[in-house]
Design a protein around this motif. Structure first.
Motif, PDB file in Angstrom:
ATOM      1  N   PHE A  67       6.011 -20.839 -10.701  1.00 11.64           N
ATOM      2  CA  PHE A  67       7.022 -21.239  -9.574  1.00 11.64           C
ATOM      3  C   PHE A  67       8.240 -20.645 -10.211  1.00 11.64           C
ATOM      4  N   GLU A  68       8.626 -20.567 -11.470  1.00 13.53           N
ATOM      5  CA  GLU A  68       9.928 -20.078 -11.811  1.00 13.53           C
ATOM      6  C   GLU A  68       9.954 -18.516 -11.706  1.00 13.53           C
ATOM      7  N   GLN A  69       8.848 -17.968 -11.738  1.00 15.36           N
ATOM      8  CA  GLN A  69       8.720 -16.304 -11.480  1.00 15.36           C
ATOM      9  C   GLN A  69       9.000 -15.957  -9.936  1.00 15.36           C
ATOM     10  N   ILE A  70       8.522 -16.770  -9.259  1.00 19.94           N
ATOM     11  CA  ILE A  70       8.728 -16.745  -7.598  1.00 19.94           C
ATOM     12  C   ILE A  70      10.151 -17.058  -7.488  1.00 19.94           C
ATOM     13  N   LEU A  71      10.658 -18.035  -7.953  1.00 20.16           N
ATOM     14  CA  LEU A  71      12.192 -18.184  -7.625  1.00 20.16           C
ATOM     15  C   LEU A  71      13.085 -17.047  -8.190  1.00 20.16           C
ATOM     16  N   GLU A  72      12.737 -16.583  -9.211  1.00 25.47           N
ATOM     17  CA  GLU A  72      13.683 -15.407  -9.708  1.00 25.47           C
ATOM     18  C   GLU A  72      13.439 -14.050  -9.018  1.00 25.47           C
ATOM     19  N   GLY A  73      12.100 -13.626  -8.854  1.00 23.94           N
ATOM     20  CA  GLY A  73      11.938 -12.405  -8.408  1.00 23.94           C
ATOM     21  C   GLY A  73      11.246 -12.451  -7.071  1.00 23.94           C
ATOM     22  N   GLY A  74      11.154 -13.484  -6.487  1.00 27.97           N
ATOM     23  CA  GLY A  74      10.669 -13.862  -4.949  1.00 27.97           C
ATOM     24  C   GLY A  74       9.245 -13.150  -4.713  1.00 27.97           C
ATOM     25  N   MET A  75       8.590 -13.323  -3.630  1.00 28.27           N
ATOM     26  CA  MET A  75       7.248 -13.184  -3.282  1.00 28.27           C
ATOM     27  C   MET A  75       7.245 -11.767  -2.645  1.00 28.27           C
ATOM     28  N   VAL A  76       6.263 -11.395  -2.791  1.00 30.72           N
ATOM     29  CA  VAL A  76       5.960  -9.873  -2.146  1.00 30.72           C
ATOM     30  C   VAL A  76       4.629 -10.131  -1.174  1.00 30.72           C
ATOM     31  N   PHE A  77       4.956 -10.003   0.096  1.00 29.70           N
ATOM     32  CA  PHE A  77       3.905 -10.264   1.226  1.00 29.70           C
ATOM     33  C   PHE A  77       3.409  -8.773   1.650  1.00 29.70           C
ATOM     34  N   ARG A  78       2.096  -8.809   1.882  1.00 26.35           N
ATOM     35  CA  ARG A  78       1.411  -7.523   2.275  1.00 26.35           C
ATOM     36  C   ARG A  78       2.161  -7.133   3.695  1.00 26.35           C
ATOM     37  N   GLY A  79       2.179  -5.859   3.997  1.00 23.93           N
ATOM     38  CA  GLY A  79       2.633  -5.547   5.429  1.00 23.93           C
ATOM     39  C   GLY A  79       1.509  -5.761   6.398  1.00 23.93           C
ATOM     40  N   ALA A  80       1.925  -5.661   7.690  1.00 26.34           N
ATOM     41  CA  ALA A  80       0.946  -5.724   8.835  1.00 26.34           C
ATOM     42  C   ALA A  80      -0.144  -4.623   8.679  1.00 26.34           C
ATOM     43  N   PRO A  81      -1.174  -4.716   9.191  1.00 29.03           N
ATOM     44  CA  PRO A  81      -1.976  -3.555   9.120  1.00 29.03           C
ATOM     45  C   PRO A  81      -1.875  -2.255  10.310  1.00 29.03           C
ATOM     46  N   LYS A  82      -1.737  -1.202  10.085  1.00 28.57           N
ATOM     47  CA  LYS A  82      -1.391  -0.007  10.639  1.00 28.57           C
ATOM     48  C   LYS A  82      -2.385  -0.165  11.855  1.00 28.57           C
ATOM     49  N   PRO A  83      -1.898   0.119  13.299  1.00 27.08           N
ATOM     50  CA  PRO A  83      -2.887   0.163  14.213  1.00 27.08           C
ATOM     51  C   PRO A  83      -3.569   1.611  14.000  1.00 27.08           C
ATOM     52  N   LYS A  84      -4.914   1.496  14.267  1.00 23.78           N
ATOM     53  CA  LYS A  84      -5.801   2.823  14.421  1.00 23.78           C
ATOM     54  C   LYS A  84      -5.366   3.606  15.432  1.00 23.78           C
ATOM     55  N   THR A  85      -5.393   4.964  15.243  1.00 25.15           N
ATOM     56  CA  THR A  85      -4.878   5.866  16.136  1.00 25.15           C
ATOM     57  C   THR A  85      -6.066   5.811  17.209  1.00 25.15           C
ATOM     58  N   ASP A  86      -5.574   6.199  18.284  1.00 21.13           N
ATOM     59  CA  ASP A  86      -6.432   6.276  19.793  1.00 21.13           C
ATOM     60  C   ASP A  86      -7.426   7.511  19.829  1.00 21.13           C
ATOM     61  N   ASP A  87      -8.825   7.344  19.816  1.00 20.21           N
ATOM     62  CA  ASP A  87      -9.558   8.544  19.683  1.00 20.21           C
ATOM     63  C   ASP A  87     -10.177   8.832  20.986  1.00 20.21           C
ATOM     64  N   GLY A  88      -9.262   8.498  22.015  1.00 22.26           N
ATOM     65  CA  GLY A  88      -9.623   9.010  23.425  1.00 22.26           C
ATOM     66  C   GLY A  88     -10.878   8.129  24.035  1.00 22.26           C
ATOM     67  N   LYS A  89     -11.321   7.227  23.428  1.00 21.60           N
ATOM     68  CA  LYS A  89     -12.562   6.469  23.825  1.00 21.60           C
ATOM     69  C   LYS A  89     -12.260   5.457  25.142  1.00 21.60           C
ATOM     70  N   VAL A  90     -12.978   5.271  26.087  1.00 19.29           N
ATOM     71  CA  VAL A  90     -12.554   4.349  27.168  1.00 19.29           C
ATOM     72  C   VAL A  90     -13.231   3.076  26.772  1.00 19.29           C
TER      73      VAL A  90
END
Length: 61
Positions: free
Chosen positions: A4-27
């Protein structure tokens, strides 16, 4: 309490949102396929929508 003290001092690291997949041209939806757009597959609603699309396309010709 050490964590808890470590979180208060250093903060929490959240993982970023997943990157959207590239469009492969499929319908992925029926609405984008040519047969559905032209109403060729036999559905009544698709034929009606195709009729409206042609009317809209021919409106300013």
């Amino acid at each position: 309490m050490d964590d808890f003290e470590q979180i208060l001092e250093g903060g929490m690291v959240f993982r970023g949102a997943p990157k959207p997949k590239t469009d492969d041209g499929k319908v992925k939806t029926k609405a984008k396929k040519k047969k559905y757009i032209t109403g060729a597959h036999g559905s009544g609603s698709a034929k009606q929508k195709a009729k409206y699309r042609t009317q809209r396309a021919n409106r300013h010709k």
